[in-house]
Design a protein around this motif. Structure first.
Motif: not given
Lengths: 629, 87, 480, 196
Positions: C163-167, C212-214, C219-226, A615-618
């Protein structure tokens, strides 16, 4: 009345949906009612539409019902709309009526079968797809119906899927027709690409305006469509699937593999007749394919011993006649033969179904015999159907329609004496194998006593079709019989008239030769298969006879040929050329995707901190993009 | 401070610390809002901070409930202990 | 607030009232069936309230929310989808030994969060909507607390979403600091006038992309999905995949169109990178996956990539194509996860591809529905998915995004492969497990009915899309 | 005033660093509290006295208390410190620190490019905040209450230990009856105070 047109395919479709969803829990009786009624209502509506079509013909001889636009982007619009003209009307009427009687017949024939409602669901779906194919006003709907009937045919051939043999037959049918379908899809795409529309009527008009006579495009498109038609209509060289398709339930064979679906190729060529008028080469190809098929299938039918396979080969042969008619420009004659063929071939199949049921699913004709007394209805059905098929002069429908095709082959400017001669040989063959079938099955000594009697649900459709097989021909009387071409006149708004050219014989004279051929065949059959059966057996037993028998029995060795020509070489090629460049592309792509998958898979570590890092890298990367731009 | 919270988030394996790091990050964003509001002399920034505060409280409540649950289940606060799913 | 304001807010008010009523009902009498009924009735009532609301729109209700046709269209989608989820959950939760009723409060509140997101044109409402959604989703993902993987999913979702909400917040703060306003249209004014602190807005938008991306799981915020898809209970996964992403896409459209941030070069570049990599990565990851929930998760990454192509295309056509695609996608996802929901037993969800081997021969209807959903995901004609893809490609072609269209087509071809893997398993005739080996739970009537309805809508949209397309085109008046 | 601002800011940053690096959870919490208090001072210097008060009351007060509760509940003591030590090698900091540094660098670069924004600090009184909170942003307050409702129900469900096999299997849900409903009512009674 015309605005009811959409209901004609919609009701069978609704019936299929109902049967599919609720079928498993439905009583067989209810399923049969739904199955038959949906087709029945559809047939009644077709009749009402036909009534109005006759009495208040729509302007321009055609009616288009636009239901809705499916896709529209910029100047490309694709609608769901149905197109009705004399051609599609005839097909629609025949399909709905014949289907209705076959459904009624099936409700008894399939009684007690495990997949009773499934059968009716497939059948209804088939009728709906067939109607979409006939009525679709654009190539897309046509293709949709085309594939739809293909799928239904596949499902019904493999209906008794527990026997792997049936599954194989279904697959064979599917793959063989696929070869044709691919050609057709390319052809349709070519048309769309060159003429920029999907609407069939506008396509035909555009072709007429934009392409000169003998244009390469028209020839290519015509030949490609012919490829599709050959696949679906089981014409040379793609005919091998149809005899195997007899693995399906007999009503299926009657409906799909005799009366309706297999004639879709005829419909396709008639629908796009403008192309063939522009491309004489393609048209000649149609005629040659038809003539060759009708002879080849005739010989193959002569030596078969399975009652349904004989009928299957005869179907192939009769569609060959239709192709011959189309190929020589006798458009209406081909359609006329389609109609009469639908009647008598459905009749023959239904009657054979009666025989098969009473013989405990025995299909070998040499194990039958002497059934005339036991199964009078089936016997008379076979006699009338057979006479119509072979063309007993004056009183049967087949005589008129086949006569018209043969006269066209001889007299039209595109036709020739050679084509006509093939046709006449075909008549001889037809009458020979038809009466061979009848004599062996119903005459002579009785081997097995039939057991079951069939009920009226099976009887009534047979009787109706018997009637139609006789009177169906009187809608078109040739010139020597008073010249009442009602059928041709009716089709005139959709199809051009058969051109008259120079003929070496008069129509009556030519007809006389055809009749002679018929009686020759009948006489030969009577002599060899009834009077002196041992003669035919000794002929078949001699060296040459055995070879020919074997050759024809395997459909001129086509399956063997395909096995040698395609299946084995491809297998050999793939075995020996495993490391070939062509292979490398495929394995290479597979390897690239697979390695892509396995390396990407490593990113899914399941560790939340790793995910947060991504996430951070992105974010870092995207902020960097912003910073640099 | 936002960056520091980020480091905490990435470094720590203990869920409790991760939650704290998240609090730091949210607080940092709140700080950014308040200072931005101060720059424009508007109350909006402070209002936003108020909502961030509410959200932080809500997240902590659910987060800690989940933490308790995880602890009872895995007897550890290690987030990597709960990484059964992958691939 | 005027009475018109209340009328415009009526759908939201009814929805919130429903969640309170459901809570009260639980407090006095715990009954699963009653709870489901109340929730469903509330959602139906909210849906009905769209019509009175439609008579007063477009209307800015306080600076926070804007109710226009765009909002109303998405409200309708959210209400319908939530109603489907509620109905499907009934049979699912009946099989589980947990406290069932709170589930529906959480679902209703989550739906409220989605609606707020859709109608938000201000950072405050955007943030609040997002958090209402997130906080309920943490709890919902971990709802089956006896399952380890559910807890794991909840934990992962919580940490990353926070974390993404903080961003996102940080980005908003940057934008606010430079423009002095938090309302989308006013940001546009500031951007147009070319304020000195233009670059701050850019940096803020870049941070917001993470938020938004999370939620969109690209990608690259997708890793959690599966992991979350797999761990969360199937109805919750349906919720995450459908309305959560849908609402986020709506707010994406609204924010980037109304604030003018879409017209910035770097924004377009960032989203192009995201779209292309999502399409490829999502489909590649799904290729040889054997867990159906994970397959759908990866495919959702790819689908959001396709959606972003429509976003990139821009203009009314792009937004309309995206909305249509999303509608199709929501229906399809609901159907697919609905099937998983219906076939899940109390011990585990039916997520292994082996669970579906020969399903057609055992449960023909549900297998057919699942096949239809997979075909729609693969974009096979006569399904809604095909038309969605068609319009997306058309919109892309209209804006000459040839490289993205090329990737879209390639990715779709890869996609067909793994959807067909599942379909092949469904129709397999060999090694079909018997009922004794792998018992299939009875499909609950309510859930089965919902699935059939979804399948009908899917085909209906694929064959007769015009009413919906017209509605979407009218809805676009909210954005332009 | 400016001096206080910078001192408080430095304290806040240092305290945060310590929060992140401490091994003992209680120590970390204390540093976090210090950090929050320092931020409160920053708020005050930025002209937001009301926010400063809330920061102390809610953040440093209420939220930290929640953390402390959990630490006490789980009895995290010396044992934890040891585990933390084994988990937390200095090397683990390198990657995240670099990432964070890049991010900080990028943002500072961007800020530098646009020129410094001189903050015209103006005090925004609690009065103004209240007016705008209950004026145009009233709906936000309502939404926040639903946020808390969701969080409450969620935390209640996830946190409750009932589900672990203590109940019998049955198809109807009445078996928990009014008792647990009563639970909810009691917990639900906290709602207004939470929303305010």
């Amino acid at each position: 009345m015309f605005h009811l047109l959409w209901l004609v395919p919609a009701i069978p479709f609704a019936g299929a949906a109902l049967l599919m969803i609720f079928g498993p829990r439905m009583a067989h009786r209810t399923a049969a009612w739904i199955g038959c009624c949906s087709i029945g209502i559809s047939a009644v509506i077709s009749m009402l539409i036909a009534w109005q079509f006759l009495h208040q013909p729509p302007a321009g001889g055609s009616y288009t019902q636009h239901l809705w636009t499916w896709m529209s982007v910029a100047n490309f619009h694709l609608g769901i709309s149905f197109y009705l003209d004399a051609l599609s009307l005839i097909f629609m009427l025949v399909v709905t009526f014949v289907s209705f009687f076959i459904h009624v017949y099936s409700s008894e024939y399939m009684r007690g079968d495990e997949g009773f409602s499934r059968f009716f669901a497939y059948m209804n779906l088939f009728v709906a797809s067939m109607l979409v194919l006939l009525l679709g006003s654009n190539l897309l709907l046509l293709y949709l119906g085309w594939e739809g009937v293909g799928v239904c045919s596949y499902l019904l051939i493999g209906f008794w899927y527990t026997d792997p043999k049936n599954g194989l037959a279904a697959q064979k049918a599917f793959i063989t027709t696929r070869v044709g379908d691919t050609a057709m899809a390319v052809g349709l795409y070519l048309l769309f690409r060159q003429l920029g529309t999907l609407n069939i009527q506008s396509l035909m008009q555009a072709a007429q305006h934009q392409w000169p006579h003998g244009s390469v495009y028209a020839t290519a498109a015509g030949l490609l469509l012919l490829g599709g038609a050959c696949g679906k209509s089981a014409q040379l060289p793609l005919q091998t699937w149809l005899p195997d398709a007899m693995a399906g339930p007999t009503p299926t064979s009657a409906l799909i593999h005799a009366a309706t679906m297999v004639t879709a190729g005829v419909y396709l060529i008639a629908r796009t007749h403008v192309l063939y008028s522009l491309a004489p080469t393609a048209q000649l190809a149609v005629a040659v394919v038809g003539a060759a098929t009708l002879i080849a299938a005739g010989f193959a039918a002569l030596v078969q011993d399975d009652i349904k396979r004989i009928l299957a080969y005869s179907t192939v042969s009769q569609i060959g006649y239709m192709f011959l008619g189309l190929g020589v420009g006798a458009w209406t004659a081909a359609i006329f033969h389609f109609m009469t063929h639908a009647f008598f071939k459905a009749l023959l199949f239904l009657a054979s179904g009666m025989v098969i049921t009473s013989m405990h699913h025995e299909q070998n004709i040499f194990k039958m015999g002497g059934l005339r007394k036991e199964l009078p209805l089936a016997y008379w059905a076979f006699v009338i159907g057979g006479c119509s098929l072979a063309g007993l002069p004056l009183v049967t429908a087949g005589f008129y329609s086949k006569g018209l095709i043969l006269w066209g082959a001889l007299s039209s400017p595109v036709g020739s004496a050679t084509l006509w001669f093939f046709g006449v040989i075909g008549v001889l063959m037809t009458s020979l194998y038809t009466f061979r079938l009848i004599f062996i099955t119903f005459h002579g000594p009785c081997h097995h006593k039939p057991s079951q009697k069939t009920g009226w649900l099976m009887g009534v459709p047979v009787i109706v079709l018997m009637t139609l097989s006789v009177v169906g021909g009187f809608v078109e009387l040739p010139s020597y019989l008073g010249n009442h071409p009602w059928f041709t006149n009716f089709l005139q708004s959709a199809l051009p008239a058969t051109a008259e050219g120079h003929a070496p014989l008069t129509e009556l004279g030519a007809e006389g030769i055809v009749v002679l051929a018929f009686f020759l065949g009948l006489g030969a059959a009577w002599f060899f298969f009834l009077q002196r059966r041992e003669l035919s057996e000794s002929m078949a037993g001699s060296g040459l006879g055995r070879a020919l028998h074997r050759w024809w029995y395997t459909d001129w060795g086509m399956d063997w040929l395909y096995d040698r020509l395609f299946v084995r070489p491809v297998g050999w090629f793939s075995r020996t050329n495993k490391k070939d460049a062509v292979d490398l592309i495929y394995t290479g792509t597979a390897a690239v995707t697979r390695s892509g998958w396995s390396s990407l898979r490593l990113t899914e570590t399941g560790r939340v901190r790793w995910y947060a890092t991504a996430l951070v890298v992105g974010t870092v990367i995207f902020v960097l993009i912003v910073a640099l731009l | 401070m936002f960056a520091l919270g980020l480091i905490g988030l990435l470094v720590r394996r203990n869920l409790l610390f991760i939650l704290m790091a998240i609090e730091v990050m949210l607080n940092a964003s709140g700080l950014a809002f308040v200072s931005a509001g101060a720059r424009w002399g508007q109350a909006d920034g402070q209002v936003m901070f108020l909502f961030i505060l509410t959200v932080a409280a809500a997240e902590v409540a659910v987060g800690l409930a989940l933490l308790l649950r995880l602890y009872h289940r895995f007897h550890s606060l290690d987030v990597d202990a709960a990484s059964e799913m992958r691939g | 607030m005027s009475s018109a304001d209340f009328t415009a807010l009526l759908p939201l008010i009814v929805l919130s009232a429903t969640s309170v009523v459901v809570m009260m009902a639980i407090a006095f009498h715990r009954n699963h069936r009653l709870t489901v009924f109340l929730s469903f009735a509330g959602l139906a009532l909210s849906f009905w309230a769209l019509w009175p609301a439609a008579s007063v729109v477009p209307l800015q209700v306080t600076p926070l929310l804007v109710i226009d046709r765009f909002s109303l269209y998405y409200f309708g989608l959210i209400f319908a989808a939530t109603a489907a989820i509620v109905l499907m959950s009934y049979g699912y939760l009946e099989r589980h030994d947990v406290r069932r009723e709170e589930f529906y409060i959480l679902v209703l509140v989550a739906a409220l969060g989605c609606c707020v997101l859709v109608a938000a044109d201000h950072f405050i409402s955007f943030f609040l909507g997002l958090e209402i959604l997130s906080v309920t989703l943490y709890a919902l993902s971990a709802y089956l607390t006896e399952r380890e993987i559910a807890l794991e999913a909840g934990m992962k979702y919580l940490v990353l979403a926070a974390a993404s909400a903080a961003f996102l917040l940080f980005g908003m703060a940057l934008v606010y600091a430079s423009t002095g306003t938090m309302s989308f249209p006013q940001i546009a004014n500031d951007l147009l006038s070319g304020g000195a602190a233009h670059i701050w807005v850019l940096a803020g938008v870049a941070f917001m992309v993470t938020g938004f991306g999370f939620k969109l799981a690209v990608v690259p915020f997708h890793l959690w999905t599966p992991d979350v898809y797999q761990g969360a209970p199937a109805p919750v996964t349906a919720l995450i995949a459908s309305i959560s992403k849908g609402a986020m896409f709506a707010v994406l459209l609204r924010f980037f169109y109304q604030s003018g941030a879409r017209d910035l070069h770097s924004t377009l570049l960032i989203f192009a990178i995201i779209a292309i990599s999502s399409m490829l990565v999502g489909n590649l990851l799904a290729l040889f996956q054997s867990n159906v929930k994970r397959i759908l998760a990866y495919s959702s990454i790819a689908h959001l990539g396709y959606l972003l192509v429509a976003f990139e295309a821009g203009g009314k056509m792009g937004a309309a194509a995206g909305t249509f695609y999303l509608t199709a996608y929501v229906i399809t996802t609901l159907g697919a996860f609905g099937v998983i929901t219906a076939l899940s037993s109390s011990g585990r969800d039916a997520e292994d591809i082996e669970d579906y081997r020969g399903l057609f021969w055992r449960r023909p209807i549900i297998a057919t529905i699942f096949t239809a959903m997979l075909f729609s995901l693969a974009g096979i004609p006569l399904t809604a998915g095909f038309l969605g893809k068609f319009y997306t490609v058309a919109a892309g072609a209209n804006s000459s995004l040839w490289s993205m269209i090329f990737v879209l087509v390639v990715a779709s071809v890869i996609g067909v492969f793994y959807y067909l893997r599942v379909v092949v398993a469904i129709f397999a005739t060999e090694n079909v497990p018997s009922d004794a080996e792998r018992p299939l739970p009875a499909v609950h009537a309510v859930g089965g009915f919902t699935l059939c309805a979804l399948a009908v809508v899917l085909i209906w949209l694929g064959v007769f899309p015009h009413p919906v397309l017209d509605a979407i085109h009218r809805a676009m008046s909210g954005l332009f | 005033m400016e001096a206080i601002f910078y001192i408080a800011a430095i304290v806040a940053v240092l305290a945060t660093v310590l929060t992140v690096t401490r091994l003992n959870p209680v120590h970390a919490l204390l540093y976090l509290t210090v950090s929050l208090l320092a931020v409160a001072v920053v708020f005050y210097t930025l002209g937001a006295p009301f926010m400063a008060a809330l920061e102390v009351v809610i953040y440093a007060g209420a939220i930290m208390v929640l953390f402390v509760f959990v630490v006490m509940l789980l009895n995290l003591g010396r044992h934890t410190v040891e585990i933390e030590r084994s988990w937390l090698s200095p090397g683990a900091f390198v990657g995240p620190a670099i990432l964070a540094a890049i991010l900080v660098g990028e943002v500072s670069y961007l800020l530098a490019r646009s020129g410094t924004l001189t903050p015209p600090v103006a005090e925004v009184s609690p009065h103004q905040v209240a007016l705008s909170l209950y004026g145009p942003y009233l709906l936000g307050v309502e939404l926040a209450s639903f946020l808390l409702l969701g969080a409450l129900v969620g935390a209640y469900h996830v946190g409750s230990r009932r589900a672990q096999g203590r109940t019998t299997v049955g198809s109807r849900s009445d078996r928990t009856g009014l008792a647990s409903g009563g639970d909810l009512v009691r917990t639900g009674a906290d709602r207004p105070s939470g929303a305010a």
